[in-house]
Design a protein around this motif. Structure first.
Motif, short mmCIF file in Angstrom:
data_model
loop_
_atom_site.label_atom_id
_atom_site.label_comp_id
_atom_site.label_asym_id
_atom_site.label_seq_id
_atom_site.Cartn_x
_atom_site.Cartn_y
_atom_site.Cartn_z
N GLY A 37 13.46 6.98 24.05
CA GLY A 37 12.28 6.14 23.89
C GLY A 37 11.02 6.91 23.55
O GLY A 37 9.91 6.35 23.63
N ARG A 38 11.14 8.13 23.11
CA ARG A 38 9.98 8.98 22.79
C ARG A 38 9.71 8.89 21.28
O ARG A 38 9.96 9.81 20.53
N LEU A 39 9.16 7.77 20.85
CA LEU A 39 9.00 7.52 19.42
C LEU A 39 7.91 8.39 18.82
O LEU A 39 7.96 8.71 17.62
N ASP A 40 6.92 8.79 19.60
CA ASP A 40 5.89 9.69 19.07
C ASP A 40 6.50 11.03 18.67
O ASP A 40 6.11 11.65 17.67
N ALA A 41 7.49 11.48 19.43
CA ALA A 41 8.16 12.74 19.11
C ALA A 41 8.99 12.61 17.83
O ALA A 41 9.14 13.58 17.08
N VAL A 42 9.53 11.42 17.56
CA VAL A 42 10.25 11.18 16.32
C VAL A 42 9.33 11.46 15.14
O VAL A 42 9.69 12.17 14.18
N ASP A 43 8.12 10.90 15.17
CA ASP A 43 7.17 11.11 14.08
C ASP A 43 6.82 12.59 13.94
O ASP A 43 6.66 13.10 12.82
N SER A 44 6.72 13.30 15.05
CA SER A 44 6.37 14.71 15.00
C SER A 44 7.46 15.53 14.32
O SER A 44 7.17 16.41 13.50
N VAL A 45 8.72 15.26 14.63
CA VAL A 45 9.82 16.00 14.01
C VAL A 45 9.88 15.69 12.51
O VAL A 45 10.06 16.59 11.68
N LEU A 46 9.71 14.43 12.14
CA LEU A 46 9.71 14.09 10.72
C LEU A 46 8.59 14.80 9.97
O LEU A 46 8.76 15.24 8.83
N ALA A 47 7.43 14.93 10.62
CA ALA A 47 6.31 15.63 9.99
C ALA A 47 6.66 17.10 9.76
O ALA A 47 6.32 17.67 8.71
N VAL A 48 7.33 17.72 10.72
CA VAL A 48 7.75 19.11 10.55
C VAL A 48 8.74 19.23 9.41
O VAL A 48 8.67 20.16 8.58
N TYR A 88 14.66 -1.01 18.43
CA TYR A 88 13.28 -0.93 17.92
C TYR A 88 13.25 -1.51 16.51
O TYR A 88 13.06 -0.80 15.52
N GLU A 89 13.40 -2.82 16.42
CA GLU A 89 13.58 -3.48 15.13
C GLU A 89 12.34 -3.36 14.25
O GLU A 89 12.44 -3.02 13.05
N ALA A 90 11.17 -3.64 14.78
CA ALA A 90 9.95 -3.60 13.97
C ALA A 90 9.68 -2.18 13.47
O ALA A 90 9.32 -1.97 12.30
N GLU A 91 9.85 -1.20 14.35
CA GLU A 91 9.63 0.18 13.96
C GLU A 91 10.64 0.62 12.89
O GLU A 91 10.30 1.35 11.96
N ALA A 92 11.88 0.14 13.03
CA ALA A 92 12.90 0.47 12.05
C ALA A 92 12.56 -0.11 10.69
O ALA A 92 12.66 0.57 9.66
N GLU A 93 12.17 -1.37 10.65
CA GLU A 93 11.82 -2.01 9.38
C GLU A 93 10.69 -1.26 8.68
O GLU A 93 10.73 -1.04 7.46
N ALA A 94 9.67 -0.88 9.44
CA ALA A 94 8.54 -0.16 8.86
C ALA A 94 8.97 1.18 8.31
O ALA A 94 8.56 1.59 7.21
N MET A 95 9.83 1.90 9.04
CA MET A 95 10.26 3.21 8.59
C MET A 95 11.18 3.11 7.39
O MET A 95 11.10 3.92 6.46
N PHE A 96 12.08 2.12 7.37
CA PHE A 96 12.93 1.91 6.19
C PHE A 96 12.06 1.67 4.96
O PHE A 96 12.29 2.26 3.90
N ALA A 97 11.08 0.79 5.09
CA ALA A 97 10.24 0.45 3.95
C ALA A 97 9.49 1.68 3.44
O ALA A 97 9.41 1.92 2.22
N GLU A 98 8.94 2.46 4.35
CA GLU A 98 8.19 3.66 3.95
C GLU A 98 9.12 4.68 3.31
O GLU A 98 8.76 5.32 2.30
N ALA A 99 10.32 4.86 3.87
CA ALA A 99 11.26 5.83 3.32
C ALA A 99 11.69 5.44 1.92
O ALA A 99 11.74 6.28 1.00
N ILE A 100 12.01 4.17 1.71
CA ILE A 100 12.47 3.72 0.40
C ILE A 100 11.37 3.85 -0.64
O ILE A 100 11.62 4.23 -1.79
#
Length: 256
Positions: free
Chosen positions: A67-78, A106-118
């Motif tokens: 559940g540490r979603l902030d850390a997910v963003d940090s790793v992706l940034a690295v 985490y459906e909403a977060e997943a949708e946002a990340m899919f859209a940004e990635a694509i």
């Protein structure tokens, strides 16, 4: 549980020329929902392979489980700062993160990340970029776009069990049952010494997407008996969405 024990017995450098012990051990811990230990495995491996994107994907997977979603963003940034790797498309890392987010609710977060990635996928179209974009659409459950991306691949590139699985499941989700069944037959025609049940696994996933749960489970059992692997793919696989909660499938998937 047996895989966890094998992880602890795996040789460390220099007895280990690649990070297989860390990657495989992490899969076992994730399947057991032991996310802190999964993270520890990834970080141990990163001591020896500090730029290994696969191990960073494991970090992300563990952080999502915790559940540490902030850390997910940090790793992706690295990961965005790493030098190019010819064997790894960096556009896929947020796709893997997004599918893990969805699998953990985490459906909403997943949708946002899919859209940004694509949106960030390379504009230059090659077989590889089309294939990877098709995978992104597939895991985002954007079936018409997945079908378009996967259909344009050259025959030489598309004649493998993984593309057949992706395309067959996509056709099933779009209601093209004849096309999906043709992919099941095509998977069954594959030959080679290193398939290890993966062509049967492709058949199982397409069959599950067609709604035949019992036949899909039978094929999964056959695939595993022929060497196909369990892994974290199971809980992110769109083809298996309708099998969760079905007792025979839950029994097959439970940790041994």
């Amino acid at each position: 549980t047996d895989a966890v024990e094998r992880y602890h017995a795996y040789p460390r450098p220099g007895g280990c020329p690649w990070p297989g012990g860390w990657l495989q051990g992490s899969i076992a811990f994730h399947g057991l929902e032991r996310y802190e230990e999964e993270l520890a495995v990834a970080r141990e491996g990163l001591q020896y392979w500090p730029d290994h994107r696969g191990l960073m994907d494991v970090e992300i997977r563990a952080f999502v489980g915790m559940g540490r979603l902030d850390a997910v963003d940090s790793v992706l940034a690295v990961m965005e700062t790493l030098p190019p790797d010819p064997d790894y498309d960096p556009a896929l890392s947020p796709v893997w993160a997004a599918q893990e987010l969805r699998a953990h609710g985490y459906e909403a977060e997943a949708e946002a990340m899919f859209a940004e990635a694509i949106e960030k996928f390379p504009s230059r179209t090659t077989d590889t970029t089309s294939y990877n974009l098709g995978r992104a659409y597939y895991y985002a459950r954007r079936w018409p776009e997945a079908e378009a991306a996967l259909r344009e691949l050259s025959p030489e590139f598309s004649d493998n069990y993984d593309h057949i699985r992706l395309f067959g499941v996509t056709l099933a989700k779009l209601g093209d049952r004849d096309g999906a069944r043709a992919m099941i037959e095509r998977a069954g025609s594959l030959e080679g010494p290193n398939l290890r049940g993966r062509h049967i696994l492709a058949q199982a996933r397409i069959t599950a997407a067609l709604g035949d749960r019992d036949e899909a489970i039978r094929l999964l059992q056959e695939a595993f008996a022929n060497g196909a692997y369990y892994g974290t793919w199971i809980h992110v696989e769109p083809a298996l969405d309708d099998l969760w909660g079905y007792p025979p499938f839950e029994s097959l998937m439970r940790p041994r």
